[in-house]
Design a protein around this motif. Structure first.
Motif, mmCIF file in Angstrom:
data_model
loop_
_atom_site.group_PDB
_atom_site.id
_atom_site.type_symbol
_atom_site.label_atom_id
_atom_site.label_comp_id
_atom_site.label_asym_id
_atom_site.label_seq_id
_atom_site.Cartn_x
_atom_site.Cartn_y
_atom_site.Cartn_z
ATOM 1 N N HIS A 39 -37.795 9.205 15.112
ATOM 2 C CA HIS A 39 -36.422 8.789 15.363
ATOM 3 C C HIS A 39 -36.010 9.064 16.797
ATOM 4 O O HIS A 39 -35.020 8.520 17.272
ATOM 5 N N LEU A 40 -36.768 9.930 17.463
ATOM 6 C CA LEU A 40 -36.414 10.318 18.818
ATOM 7 C C LEU A 40 -37.694 10.603 19.597
ATOM 8 O O LEU A 40 -38.479 11.454 19.203
ATOM 9 N N LEU A 41 -37.896 9.860 20.676
ATOM 10 C CA LEU A 41 -39.047 10.113 21.536
ATOM 11 C C LEU A 41 -38.647 11.128 22.601
ATOM 12 O O LEU A 41 -37.576 11.015 23.199
ATOM 13 N N LEU A 42 -39.520 12.081 22.836
ATOM 14 C CA LEU A 42 -39.287 13.113 23.830
ATOM 15 C C LEU A 42 -40.128 12.780 25.057
ATOM 16 O O LEU A 42 -41.365 12.805 24.987
ATOM 17 N N LEU A 43 -39.483 12.450 26.163
ATOM 18 C CA LEU A 43 -40.180 12.110 27.400
ATOM 19 C C LEU A 43 -40.266 13.370 28.248
ATOM 20 O O LEU A 43 -39.244 13.953 28.619
ATOM 21 N N VAL A 44 -41.490 13.788 28.554
ATOM 22 C CA VAL A 44 -41.720 15.078 29.183
ATOM 23 C C VAL A 44 -42.599 14.920 30.425
ATOM 24 O O VAL A 44 -43.565 14.150 30.421
ATOM 25 N N HIS A 45 -42.239 15.655 31.470
ATOM 26 C CA HIS A 45 -43.057 15.730 32.680
ATOM 27 C C HIS A 45 -43.198 17.197 33.063
ATOM 28 O O HIS A 45 -42.189 17.882 33.260
#
Length: 138
Positions: A39-45
């Motif tokens: 339901h929610l994508l976590l975009l991480v760098h």
């Protein structure tokens, strides 16, 4: 003497699925369609939450090759680890939000708070692992 109320850190998923911050709109759409549980994508760098994406963020965007991070948001989609879990759960039920990224003061991603479908509690790492195993065996 009663036990202290649990904090978000005590009930969060510790191994949420993460996506790189350079994911495209098309790849983000595909990831959301991959499982009804996403339901929610976590975009991480470099361990830092750059933003989150849900279906609504991608709904009207037509350019599949464009960077999804341009559509991502953290506003209203994060919570700190020390927050008391029950009031957060009540707020999530009231607002209809089922996922919140758990971050520290520097926006480092610590986990994911995942409200169960019933809204009565939170998803567990063991439960999510079981769903992933079942999906792979299908």
């Amino acid at each position: 003497m009663s036990a202290a109320a649990p904090t978000v850190a005590e009930v969060m998923l510790r191994r949420p699925t993460r996506h790189t911050a350079d994911i495209t709109v098309g790849a983000a759409r595909a990831a959301l369609e991959e499982s009804p549980k996403f339901h929610l994508l976590l975009l991480v760098h470099d361990g830092v939450l750059v933003g989150t994406l849900d279906d609504g963020d991608l709904a009207a965007h037509a350019d599949e090759a464009s960077p999804a991070r341009d559509l991502a948001s953290r506003d209203g989609r994060t919570v700190g680890p020390a927050a008391p879990a029950d009031p957060v759960r009540q707020d999530m039920r009231t607002t209809g939000i089922r996922r919140l990224a758990v971050v520290d003061e520097g926006m480092r991603l610590l986990g994911l708070l995942c409200l169960t479908a019933s809204g009565s509690g939170f998803c567990t790492d063991d439960g999510v692992d079981e769903i992933r195993r079942a999906r792979r065996s299908d």
